[in-house]
Motif scaffolding. Structure first.
Motif, PDB file in Angstrom:
ATOM      1  N   GLY A 217      -1.728  -9.223 -62.582  1.00 17.49           N
ATOM      2  CA  GLY A 217      -2.336  -7.931 -62.840  1.00 17.49           C
ATOM      3  C   GLY A 217      -3.254  -7.410 -61.771  1.00 17.49           C
ATOM      4  N   LYS A 218      -3.379  -8.136 -60.652  1.00 15.31           N
ATOM      5  CA  LYS A 218      -4.317  -7.700 -59.632  1.00 15.31           C
ATOM      6  C   LYS A 218      -3.665  -7.736 -58.259  1.00 15.31           C
ATOM      7  N   LEU A 219      -4.065  -6.776 -57.420  1.00 14.64           N
ATOM      8  CA  LEU A 219      -3.492  -6.651 -56.083  1.00 14.64           C
ATOM      9  C   LEU A 219      -3.674  -7.923 -55.259  1.00 14.64           C
ATOM     10  N   VAL A 220      -2.588  -8.337 -54.595  1.00 17.42           N
ATOM     11  CA  VAL A 220      -2.675  -9.477 -53.677  1.00 17.42           C
ATOM     12  C   VAL A 220      -2.144  -9.129 -52.290  1.00 17.42           C
ATOM     13  N   ASN A 221      -1.448  -7.982 -52.191  1.00 17.44           N
ATOM     14  CA  ASN A 221      -0.956  -7.543 -50.882  1.00 17.44           C
ATOM     15  C   ASN A 221      -0.895  -6.026 -50.860  1.00 17.44           C
ATOM     16  N   ALA A 222      -1.625  -5.439 -49.917  1.00 22.67           N
ATOM     17  CA  ALA A 222      -1.681  -3.986 -49.800  1.00 22.67           C
ATOM     18  C   ALA A 222      -0.301  -3.422 -49.481  1.00 22.67           C
ATOM     19  N   PRO A 223      -0.065  -2.138 -49.720  1.00 20.35           N
ATOM     20  CA  PRO A 223       1.271  -1.549 -49.534  1.00 20.35           C
ATOM     21  C   PRO A 223       1.836  -1.780 -48.135  1.00 20.35           C
ATOM     22  N   GLU A 224       3.076  -2.217 -48.089  1.00 20.18           N
ATOM     23  CA  GLU A 224       3.815  -2.347 -46.833  1.00 20.18           C
ATOM     24  C   GLU A 224       5.305  -2.291 -47.130  1.00 20.18           C
ATOM     25  N   TYR A 225       6.131  -2.426 -46.063  1.00 20.28           N
ATOM     26  CA  TYR A 225       7.570  -2.218 -46.215  1.00 20.28           C
ATOM     27  C   TYR A 225       8.395  -3.489 -46.045  1.00 20.28           C
ATOM     28  N   PHE A 226       7.788  -4.582 -45.575  1.00 19.69           N
ATOM     29  CA  PHE A 226       8.493  -5.856 -45.409  1.00 19.69           C
ATOM     30  C   PHE A 226       9.700  -5.718 -44.494  1.00 19.69           C
ATOM     31  N   SER A 227       9.538  -4.912 -43.469  1.00 20.41           N
ATOM     32  CA  SER A 227      10.632  -4.660 -42.531  1.00 20.41           C
ATOM     33  C   SER A 227      10.058  -4.548 -41.131  1.00 20.41           C
ATOM     34  N   GLU A 228      10.825  -5.032 -40.174  1.00 22.28           N
ATOM     35  CA  GLU A 228      10.397  -4.939 -38.783  1.00 22.28           C
ATOM     36  C   GLU A 228      10.532  -3.509 -38.268  1.00 22.28           C
ATOM     37  N   SER A 229      11.502  -2.787 -38.807  1.00 20.56           N
ATOM     38  CA  SER A 229      11.745  -1.416 -38.367  1.00 20.56           C
ATOM     39  C   SER A 229      11.432  -0.458 -39.506  1.00 20.56           C
ATOM     40  N   THR A 230      10.492   0.441 -39.265  1.00 24.23           N
ATOM     41  CA  THR A 230      10.111   1.413 -40.294  1.00 24.23           C
ATOM     42  C   THR A 230      10.249   2.841 -39.766  1.00 24.23           C
ATOM     43  N   SER A 231      11.185   3.019 -38.832  1.00 28.54           N
ATOM     44  CA  SER A 231      11.352   4.338 -38.221  1.00 28.54           C
ATOM     45  C   SER A 231      12.083   5.317 -39.134  1.00 28.54           C
ATOM     46  N   SER A 232      12.863   4.811 -40.077  1.00 31.98           N
ATOM     47  CA  SER A 232      13.621   5.699 -40.963  1.00 31.98           C
ATOM     48  C   SER A 232      12.669   6.572 -41.772  1.00 31.98           C
ATOM     49  N   HIS A 233      13.028   7.856 -41.930  1.00 31.52           N
ATOM     50  CA  HIS A 233      12.162   8.745 -42.696  1.00 31.52           C
ATOM     51  C   HIS A 233      12.119   8.366 -44.173  1.00 31.52           C
ATOM     52  N   PHE A 234      12.991   7.454 -44.607  1.00 31.75           N
ATOM     53  CA  PHE A 234      12.954   6.951 -45.987  1.00 31.75           C
ATOM     54  C   PHE A 234      11.582   6.396 -46.333  1.00 31.75           C
ATOM     55  N   PHE A 235      10.953   5.724 -45.371  1.00 34.83           N
ATOM     56  CA  PHE A 235       9.681   5.063 -45.634  1.00 34.83           C
ATOM     57  C   PHE A 235       8.552   6.064 -45.897  1.00 34.83           C
ATOM     58  N   GLN A 236       8.751   7.326 -45.528  1.00 32.39           N
ATOM     59  CA  GLN A 236       7.740   8.336 -45.809  1.00 32.39           C
ATOM     60  C   GLN A 236       7.734   8.731 -47.294  1.00 32.39           C
ATOM     61  N   TYR A 237       8.797   8.381 -47.994  1.00 31.31           N
ATOM     62  CA  TYR A 237       8.968   8.803 -49.388  1.00 31.31           C
ATOM     63  C   TYR A 237       8.744   7.658 -50.385  1.00 31.31           C
ATOM     64  N   LEU A 238       8.634   6.428 -49.896  1.00 29.27           N
ATOM     65  CA  LEU A 238       8.660   5.253 -50.774  1.00 29.27           C
ATOM     66  C   LEU A 238       7.269   4.779 -51.179  1.00 29.27           C
ATOM     67  N   THR A 239       7.115   4.513 -52.464  1.00 27.96           N
ATOM     68  CA  THR A 239       5.938   3.837 -52.991  1.00 27.96           C
ATOM     69  C   THR A 239       6.387   2.963 -54.153  1.00 27.96           C
ATOM     70  N   GLY A 240       5.484   2.162 -54.679  1.00 24.38           N
ATOM     71  CA  GLY A 240       5.869   1.319 -55.809  1.00 24.38           C
ATOM     72  C   GLY A 240       5.097   0.018 -55.843  1.00 24.38           C
ATOM     73  N   SER A 241       5.491  -0.838 -56.760  1.00 26.12           N
ATOM     74  CA  SER A 241       4.770  -2.093 -56.960  1.00 26.12           C
ATOM     75  C   SER A 241       5.706  -3.200 -57.407  1.00 26.12           C
ATOM     76  N   ILE A 242       5.271  -4.424 -57.139  1.00 26.24           N
ATOM     77  CA  ILE A 242       5.981  -5.624 -57.575  1.00 26.24           C
ATOM     78  C   ILE A 242       4.977  -6.528 -58.272  1.00 26.24           C
ATOM     79  N   ASN A 243       5.304  -6.985 -59.462  1.00 23.22           N
ATOM     80  CA  ASN A 243       4.493  -7.980 -60.159  1.00 23.22           C
ATOM     81  C   ASN A 243       5.138  -9.341 -59.957  1.00 23.22           C
ATOM     82  N   ALA A 244       4.426 -10.214 -59.260  1.00 21.45           N
ATOM     83  CA  ALA A 244       4.968 -11.531 -58.910  1.00 21.45           C
ATOM     84  C   ALA A 244       3.941 -12.609 -59.263  1.00 21.45           C
ATOM     85  N   ASP A 245       3.840 -12.914 -60.553  1.00 19.46           N
ATOM     86  CA  ASP A 245       2.840 -13.879 -61.000  1.00 19.46           C
ATOM     87  C   ASP A 245       3.077 -15.280 -60.456  1.00 19.46           C
TER      88      ASP A 245
END
Length: 541
Positions: free
Chosen positions: A261-289
Motif C-alpha cells: 500500500g505504500k510507494l517503493v519506486n517513483a514513476p518510471e518506464y523500465f526501458s532504456e529507450s523512452t523516445s516514443s511519444h507513447f511515454f508522454q501519455y502513460l501513467t499507472g501503478s503496480i502493487n507488488a507486495d
C-alpha cells in the motif's frame, strides 16, 4: 521511570531533517505509523495564524502505545519492527506492516522543532515532549520531557502527535498535499486519510492521483499478466493512458510501484529507450507486495527507488519492460482504431472497410496521409471535407473506379468485382454488351455473329451505326467496332463460356485482365449510345 532516546545527533540531522525536509514524504511516514497501528484512518489538521503555519496535529485511533512501547519501540532509532514483532497481519484489519527500517519517526524532526506525543493504550495515557534544539545539544542520550505517565483514562486507544514551532513558513495547500499523498499511497478501503485546515476538509484516496487525467485507455493485470507468468497472482496493476500528453510537472508520467500500500519506486518506464511519444501519455501503478517478502531489503530508505541490481529485482524490471512494450503496442492499435471510429462518425466513411479495398501500393500512402491529418488529439470538423475529398480521389476499389467505365457496365459488375470474382465480372460485362446489341438490333444471335450488325455491306447502312458514317475515318471506326466485337467474343467470351469456370477463370483471368476487358467492353458499349439516341429520335418523330 525516565525516558531516553539514544542516538548520534548527526544521525537525526541527516536522516530526519534532510530526508524529510518536505511536507508530503514526512507526513506519509506519520500516516504510515497510523496505518501500521491498525487505525481505521488518520486525521491531519493544519493550524495557521494569519496564513502562517503554527502547528500540525496527526490523530489516529490505532493500538496506541504503553510506556514500555514508547521506550522500547518508538524511541529506538533503526528498530526493525518486523524482526521484533514478526511480519504478520494486524489484529483488526489484517494489514501487513509497512514500516521496516525504524527511521520513519525521524520525519518528526524534519517538520518541527517541538513535538508532543499523546497516546492511550488499555486505559492508560502517556504524553511526552521532544525538543529539537535540546536533542541536538545532548550527548548521544536525550530524555524527552514526560508530561503524563500511565494516567488512568477513559480514552479509547490511539495516538495524537502535535508538531509545533514548524520549520515550514509558507501556508498549507490542502489540495496540493492531498495530490502528493495520493501518489504515495495506493487504495486501501479500510483506511481513510483526511486533511483539515479551518473549515476545509479534503480526503485522500488513490483515485485522486488521476483526477486531472482525461483517461482514454486502461489496462489491468487481467489484460497483461499471463497465467504462465511467474508474476501471475503476485502483482496487480492499473496502466492508464491519457487522451493528451501528461504535463511533466504533474509528476505522473510513468509507472509507480507500491508494496503493502505504500510507494517503493517513483514513476518510471523500465526501458532504456523512452523516445516514443507513447511515454508522454502513460501513467499507472503496480502493487507488488512480494517485494517486502524478499530476504534482502531492496527498498531505499526514502522509499523512492528499488535496488534494481538485486537479482530478483533485475528479473522483475526486465518483465516490467516487456509489459510496458506490450502496452505501447496495444495503445497504438487502440488509438488507431479510435481515430478510425472518430473519422467514421465525422465523415460517414467506414475507414476500415475503405482500407481493405485498396491495393497495397495505394493503401500505404493513403494511410500515411490520414495519419498525418489526424495526428492531433481531436478530429477537427475542418478535417471532414479533406477526408471526404481524399475518399473521392481514392474511393473503395479504386482500380475499378479509375477506369472510368460506362456507368451501366460499372454498376453491373460491381458486386462480382468487389468479391474478387474477376473472370465472372468480365464475363458479365460481355453478356451485358451482347444483350444490348440484341436489344438495339432486334436480333436473336450470340457470339461472334453479333459483330455482323456493325458491317457495311456494299455501302448499305449497317444494322447498328455507331456514328453518322460521313467520313472515311468514321467508317473505319464503324468497321473497327465490328472487328473489336468479334475479337472480344472470339478471344474471351467463347473460351470462358466453353470451359470449366473453376479452372479457366482463376488461372487465366487476373484482376488486371478483368479491368482491361472491362475497359474494352466499356468503350464498345459507349459507342452504342449513338445508335440508341438515333432510334429514340426516330421513334419520337
Amino acid at each position: 521511570m525516565s525516558l531516553e532516546l539514544k542516538f548520534d545527533p548527526r544521525t537525526i540531522e541527516h536522516l530526519g531533517v534532510k530526508m524529510y525536509s518536505t511536507l508530503p514524504p514526512a507526513l506519509a511516514e506519520l500516516i504510515s505509523n497510523a496505518y501500521d497501528a491498525d487505525s481505521p484512518g488518520v486525521a491531519v489538521e493544519f493550524i495557521e495564524l494569519n496564513k502562517t503555519p503554527k502547528s500540525i496535529v496527526i490523530k489516529d485511533e490505532g493500538d496506541g502505545m504503553s510506556l514500555s512501547d514508547i521506550q522500547n519501540k518508538f524511541l529506538v532509532i533503526g528498530r526493525n519492527r518486523r524482526n521484533d514483532d514478526g511480519d504478520k497481519p494486524s489484529n483488526k484489519f489484517k494489514r501487513m506492516p509497512t514500516g521496516k527500517k525504524g527511521l520513519g519517526k525521524l520525519a518528526l524532526f524534519g517538520l518541527a522543532n517541538e513535538i508532543i506525543v499523546d497516546t492511550a493504550k488499555d486505559g492508560l495515557r502517556n504524553r511526552f515532549k521532544l525538543n529539537w534544539a535540546d536533542l541536538l545539544s545532548s550527548d548521544s542520550v536525550y530524555s524527552p520531557i514526560i508530561e503524563i505517565q500511565d494516567q488512568q483514562t477513559p480514552r479509547t486507544n490511539g495516538t495524537t502527535i502535535k508538531l509545533s514551532d514548524l520549520k515550514r513558513k509558507s501556508p498549507f495547500d490542502l489540495n496540493s498535499l492531498a495530490d502528493s499523498l495520493s501518489k504515495i499511497f495506493s487504495v486501501d478501503p479500510s483506511f481513510s486519510i483526511t486533511l483539515k485546515k479551518g473549515t476545509d476538509i479534503v480526503r485522500v484516496d488513490g483515485e485522486r492521483r488521476y483526477k486531472d487525467i482525461d483517461q482514454q485507455f486502461q489496462w489491468t493485470e487481467k489484460d497483461l499478466v499471463k497465467e504462465d507468468s511467474p508474476y501471475h497472482g503476485k502483482i496487480s496493476l492499473k496502466f492508464v493512458t491519457a487522451k493528451t500528453p501528461i504535463p511533466p510537472s504533474a509528476g505522473l508520467r510513468g509507472i509507480t510501484i507500491y508494496s503493502r500500500g505504500k510507494l517503493v519506486n517513483a514513476p518510471e518506464y523500465f526501458s532504456e529507450s523512452t523516445s516514443s511519444h507513447f511515454f508522454q501519455y502513460l501513467t499507472g501503478s503496480i502493487n507488488a507486495d512480494f517485494i517486502d517478502l524478499l530476504n534482502e531489503d531492496v527498498i531505499s530508505t526514502n522509499r523512492q527507488s528499488i535496488n534494481w541490481d538485486q537479482p530478483d529485482m533485475a528479473d522483475f524490471r526486465e518483465y516490467l519492460g516487456e509489459l510496458i512494450s506490450e502496452t505501447a503496442r496495444d495503445w497504438r492499435n487502440k488509438r488507431a482504431k479510435k481515430k478510425e471510429e472518430e473519422i467514421n462518425t465525422a465523415t460517414g466513411i467506414n475507414t476500415e472497410h475503405w482500407m481493405s479495398t485498396l491495393p497495397t501500393d495505394v493503401k500505404g500512402p493513403v494511410q500515411s496521409i490520414l495519419a498525418h491529418m489526424t495526428k492531433n488529439e481531436d478530429i477537427s470538423e475542418s478535417l471532414n471535407p479533406i477526408v471526404n475529398a481524399l475518399y473521392n480521389i481514392v474511393p473503395e476499389y479504386p482500380l475499378l473506379h479509375w477506369r472510368h467505365l460506362h456507368l451501366s457496365i460499372k454498376d453491373g459488375v460491381y458486386d462480382l468485382y468487389k468479391n474478387s470474382q474477376y473472370g465472372f465480372a468480365a464475363d458479365q460485362a460481355t453478356k451485358m454488351y451482347a444483350a444490348r446489341i440484341r436489344e438495339i438490333a432486334k436480333i436473336d444471335e450470340d457470339g461472334t455473329r453479333l459483330a455482323d450488325v456493325f458491317n457495311l455491306p456494299n455501302n448499305k447502312p449497317p444494322t447498328i451505326a455507331i456514328n453518322d458514317l460521313s467520313t472515311s475515318s468514321l467508317k473505319n471506326m464503324q468497321e473497327g467496332q465490328s472487328h473489336l466485337t468479334r475479337g472480344l467474343m472470339q478471344g474471351f467470351r467463347n473460351p470462358i463460356n466453353h470451359a470449366p469456370m473453376d479452372r479457366v477463370v482463376p488461372e487465366i483471368i487476373s484482376e488486371l485482365d478483368c479491368l482491361n476487358i472491362l475497359s474494352l467492353v466499356s468503350y464498345l458499349v459507349g459507342k452504342l449510345d449513338y445508335a440508341e439516341e438515333k432510334l429514340k429520335e426516330k421513334a419520337d418523330s
